[in-house]
Design a protein around this motif. Structure first.
Motif, PDB file in Angstrom:
ATOM      1  N   ASN A 155     -13.315 -26.466   6.707  1.00  0.00           N
ATOM      2  CA  ASN A 155     -13.238 -25.347   5.757  1.00  0.00           C
ATOM      3  C   ASN A 155     -14.558 -24.618   5.679  1.00  0.00           C
ATOM      4  N   ASN A 156     -14.490 -23.363   5.288  1.00  0.00           N
ATOM      5  CA  ASN A 156     -15.698 -22.636   4.916  1.00  0.00           C
ATOM      6  C   ASN A 156     -15.404 -21.817   3.674  1.00  0.00           C
ATOM      7  N   VAL A 157     -16.450 -21.658   2.858  1.00  0.00           N
ATOM      8  CA  VAL A 157     -16.277 -21.018   1.560  1.00  0.00           C
ATOM      9  C   VAL A 157     -16.898 -19.625   1.571  1.00  0.00           C
ATOM     10  N   GLN A 176     -31.936 -29.349   9.401  1.00  0.00           N
ATOM     11  CA  GLN A 176     -31.550 -27.931   9.403  1.00  0.00           C
ATOM     12  C   GLN A 176     -31.604 -27.357   7.992  1.00  0.00           C
ATOM     13  N   ARG A 208     -19.363 -14.259   7.825  1.00  0.00           N
ATOM     14  CA  ARG A 208     -20.004 -15.552   8.094  1.00  0.00           C
ATOM     15  C   ARG A 208     -18.961 -16.665   8.130  1.00  0.00           C
ATOM     16  N   ALA A 209     -18.013 -16.600   7.176  1.00  0.00           N
ATOM     17  CA  ALA A 209     -16.984 -17.635   7.135  1.00  0.00           C
ATOM     18  C   ALA A 209     -16.047 -17.511   8.340  1.00  0.00           C
ATOM     19  N   ASN A 222     -17.267 -18.601  11.823  1.00  0.00           N
ATOM     20  CA  ASN A 222     -17.322 -20.047  12.022  1.00  0.00           C
ATOM     21  C   ASN A 222     -15.944 -20.619  12.362  1.00  0.00           C
ATOM     22  N   GLN A 235     -24.780 -21.677  14.526  1.00  0.00           N
ATOM     23  CA  GLN A 235     -26.117 -22.207  14.808  1.00  0.00           C
ATOM     24  C   GLN A 235     -26.220 -23.660  14.339  1.00  0.00           C
ATOM     25  N   MET A 236     -25.669 -23.948  13.153  1.00  0.00           N
ATOM     26  CA  MET A 236     -25.719 -25.313  12.644  1.00  0.00           C
ATOM     27  C   MET A 236     -24.948 -26.267  13.554  1.00  0.00           C
ATOM     28  N   ARG A 237     -23.925 -25.730  14.223  1.00  0.00           N
ATOM     29  CA  ARG A 237     -23.137 -26.580  15.112  1.00  0.00           C
ATOM     30  C   ARG A 237     -23.696 -26.595  16.525  1.00  0.00           C
ATOM     31  N   ASN A 258     -21.988 -26.478   3.208  1.00  0.00           N
ATOM     32  CA  ASN A 258     -20.639 -26.090   3.608  1.00  0.00           C
ATOM     33  C   ASN A 258     -20.577 -25.617   5.056  1.00  0.00           C
ATOM     34  N   TYR A 259     -21.685 -25.065   5.547  1.00  0.00           N
ATOM     35  CA  TYR A 259     -21.688 -24.598   6.928  1.00  0.00           C
ATOM     36  C   TYR A 259     -22.258 -25.649   7.877  1.00  0.00           C
ATOM     37  N   PHE A 279     -24.736 -18.182  11.260  1.00  0.00           N
ATOM     38  CA  PHE A 279     -25.320 -19.405  10.690  1.00  0.00           C
ATOM     39  C   PHE A 279     -24.501 -20.666  10.999  1.00  0.00           C
ATOM     40  N   GLY A 280     -23.200 -20.597  10.740  1.00  0.00           N
ATOM     41  CA  GLY A 280     -22.354 -21.778  10.959  1.00  0.00           C
ATOM     42  C   GLY A 280     -22.395 -22.240  12.410  1.00  0.00           C
ATOM     43  N   LYS A 300     -32.472 -14.364   6.002  1.00  0.00           N
ATOM     44  CA  LYS A 300     -31.938 -14.199   7.354  1.00  0.00           C
ATOM     45  C   LYS A 300     -31.363 -12.801   7.503  1.00  0.00           C
TER      46      LYS A 300
END
Ligand SMILES: Nc1ncnc2c1ncn2[C@@H]1O[C@H](COP(=O)(O)OP(=O)(O)OP(=O)(O)O)[C@@H](O)[C@H]1O
Ligand SMILES: [Mg+2]
Lengths: 350, 265
Positions: free
Chosen positions: B83-85, A263, B152-153, B156, B107-109, A256-257, B104-105, B96
């Motif tokens: 969206n984020n949940v 990753q 976290r949501a 992001n 970082q993933m991007r 979801n993220y 986190f979000g 973490k």
């Protein structure tokens, strides 16, 4: 039981009188046993009563110790017990209650250990530690090859290198295969039953086959390989369990993220599986030590296992015990090293 | 309900979800319709097992739809996540630290460390957890963990925020505090939210609209506009209008709850 409840409830320990009473009881029982000559027949019963009294004493003492000294108190208990054990052993064997032939007193074992450490066996060209004090002079006279030769003569190094090499050669592919089995359903369905079947086979049983396979059956090859195989299956199976055991909600959160495959592996699957992987590594390390000592019993001219077995054959029991002590020490140190790595790699699991 | 000047953000039309199972197919949701406007806070209430989580997971693309249409419409900025949940079980990563979880979000991007830590730090400040930035989740209480999950949501910055009973596992006091925090944060950002809850009071306190689902299989039962004035606080829940609306919603919901309980026997 009732007493300790009261002690905890009041936050207070036993009274001073109580402590003295216990110390007195301890002395009276031991002295009386000596006077009545009861040690010979009932040494185990007396030691048991002593042990119970000491536990009671320590329990009552604990509450009286300041909070900042609690850590040292724990250490005193942990080290004090084996120390008391050794002292009792020394005394009981000294009084010829147990035969010094089969149970050489700790002092003689320590002497034997020292002997093994400082002497160089000219016939086998071996020593226990490889005479580390010679390293500086060898380094100046023969350079690094000279130091390497010292390592080669060491029984401890022989065992350690077999364990470490076998452990790494088995654990690394074990983690990899376990990961693949955990992540890929098809591979898992194909391999799971076979792996579980091989897993229960005592790996030492395949040692003879390994000796046939290797060009030099008496060399290091089969020994390292049998350790590697033992570690491999344990680690592969626990890694798979670790990957499978990750709560799916973490995988969903990763997706979801926006985590991509790499990753996902790096940030979710690997750390999520680490606790179980490490418990597999711990088991594998213990097993590696068991297997290598067993192999050294039967098929080796070097190694701590060989040392133990050799001194059993010539009935020098104190050197046999000294060898056992070294094996124990090796196990403790290796486990401790793994624990240090574990704490580095998983700082979150305190 | 949605005026002409508002843009639609979420559309669900005749959404069906059927799970195959050994005992035969299970219809989790049937012909469910929903439209959410940009900046709207919609609460979904329904008896246990009616398919609320399933619908949310379809919205989040963690589950596929059997038939019908469910869509989140992208905004002007295509780099923004749709969206984020905020998961019912927190689902923050135990391995973490708090700040790494919140970042986190980003970082993933591919955001740089400096950039993502700056944003995460800001959100930690907003949920009152700045002091705990370098703690691990195991050192936090349940309420703090849920705040990390919410941060976290929000850090992001998604087009739509999806929350599945985020406060369900908390004790009453902690829940009240977090409800006020959510109100404060939402009223400042006006993000589009779909919020699932078991509590009618929570739905009325937080939402612009409360959508009620029928018992299993879940479909539309009724919807209520919540026209209580904003900004709202916990005090809003002691007004007469609040009590009246809650009563009306309970009136509509209770048959479904009874039906759900009867079918479980
Ligand atoms: N993966 C699945 N496989 C089969 N059936 C499922 C699956 N997930 C959910 N269901 C079924 O779908 C129905 C709806 O489940 P869902 O979790 O969406 O309910 P819910 O409204 O979120 O309930 P709760 O309020 O208790 O969280 C239930 O009957 C459930 O048994
Ligand atoms: Mg649910």
């Amino acid at each position: 039981m009732k007493r300790s409840v009261r002690v905890e409830a009041s936050g207070q320990s036993g009274s001073v009188q109580e402590l003295w009473l216990l110390v007195l009881a301890l002395i009276v029982i031991d002295v009386a046993a000596t006077i009545l000559g009861l040690w010979k027949g009932f040494w185990w019963a007396i030691l048991f009563v002593d042990f119970v009294l000491i536990v009671m004493l320590a329990e009552r003492l604990e509450g009286r110790i300041a909070l900042r000294h609690q850590e040292s108190y724990k250490r005193v208990l942990a080290l004090g017990f084996p120390l008391l054990l050794l002292v009792s052993w020394e005394l009981i064997v000294g009084a010829e209650i147990l035969s010094p032939r089969w149970f050489p007193p700790p002092s003689r074992i320590a002497t034997a250990l020292w002997d093994l450490t400082v002497t160089f066996d000219r016939f086998n060209e071996t020593s226990l530690l490889g005479r580390p004090w010679l390293i500086p002079s060898r380094l100046s006279s023969e350079g690094l090859p000279g130091v390497w030769a010292l390592f080669q003569e060491s029984h401890l190094w022989a065992t350690l290198s077999r364990v470490l090499m076998g452990f790494f050669l088995g654990a690394l592919p074990g983690v990899l295969l376990g990961m693949v089995m955990g992540l890929n359903r098809t591979v898992r369905m194909m391999l799971d039953a076979t792996m579980s079947a091989v897993y229960v086979l005592p790996k030492i049983a395949i040692f003879p086959i390994l000796m046939l396979i290797f060009p030099n059956p008496f060399g290091e090859g089969p020994k390292v390989t049998v350790v590697a195989i033992s570690a491999f299956f344990l680690v592969a199976i626990s890694t798979m369990a670790g990957v499978r055991g990750i709560d799916p909600v973490y995988l969903q959160a990763g997706r979801n993220y926006g985590a991509n495959r790499l990753q996902m592996f790096r940030h979710v699957i690997l750390p999520g599986a680490l606790p179980i992987i490490f418990s597999g590594l711990r088991l594998a390390l213990g097993t590696a030590l068991i297997v290598i000592v067993a192999v050294e019993f039967v098929r080796a001219q070097t190694g701590v296992g060989f040392l133990v077995f050799y001194h059993w054959q010539i009935l020098v029991t104190e050197k046999m015990y000294a060898g056992l002590f070294v094996v124990m020490l090796l196990g403790v140190l290796l486990t401790y090293a793994l624990q240090l790595i574990e704490r580095r790699v998983m700082p979150w699991s305190e | 309900m949605i005026g002409p000047e508002m843009t639609t953000k979420i559309v669900a039309r005749r959404a069906n979800k059927i799970f195959p199972s050994v005992a035969g197919p299970v219809t989790a949701i049937r012909d469910f319709d929903l439209e959410v406007a940009e900046g709207e806070f919609v609460c979904i209430v329904g008896p246990s097992g009616c398919g609320k989580s399933t619908f949310l997971r379809i919205l989040a693309e963690l589950e596929t739809l059997t038939s019908g249409e469910v869509r989140i419409l992208p905004g002007a900025d295509p780099s923004k996540p749709l969206n984020n949940v905020v998961f019912q079980e927190y689902a923050i990563f135990p391995w973490k630290t708090v700040i790494d979880n919140v970042a986190f979000g980003l970082q993933m991007r591919g955001a740089s460390k400096k950039e993502r830590y700056a944003t995460a730090d800001e959100w930690l400040g907003r949920v009152g957890l700045r002091k705990f930035a370098h703690y691990y989740p195991s050192q936090l209480s349940g309420g703090m963990k849920q705040r990390v999950s919410i941060a976290r949501a929000l850090a992001n910055d998604p087009e739509v925020l999806l929350m599945d009973e985020p406060l369900g596992a908390l004790d009453a006091q902690t829940r009240a505090v977090l409800q006020e925090e959510l109100l404060r944060i939402w009223e400042a950002s006006r993000k589009t939210v779909v919020y699932i809850t078991h509590s009618i009071e929570e739905a009325v306190l937080l939402g612009d609209r409360v959508v009620i689902m029928t018992a299993h299989p879940g479909t539309n039962k009724a919807a209520f506009e919540v026209d209580l004035p904003r900004p709202r606080t916990i005090k809003t829940s002691s007004t007469a209008a609040f009590a009246e609306l809650s009563g009306a919603i309970w009136e509509a919901l209770q048959d479904e709850v009874r039906r759900a309980m009867a079918s479980q026997l």
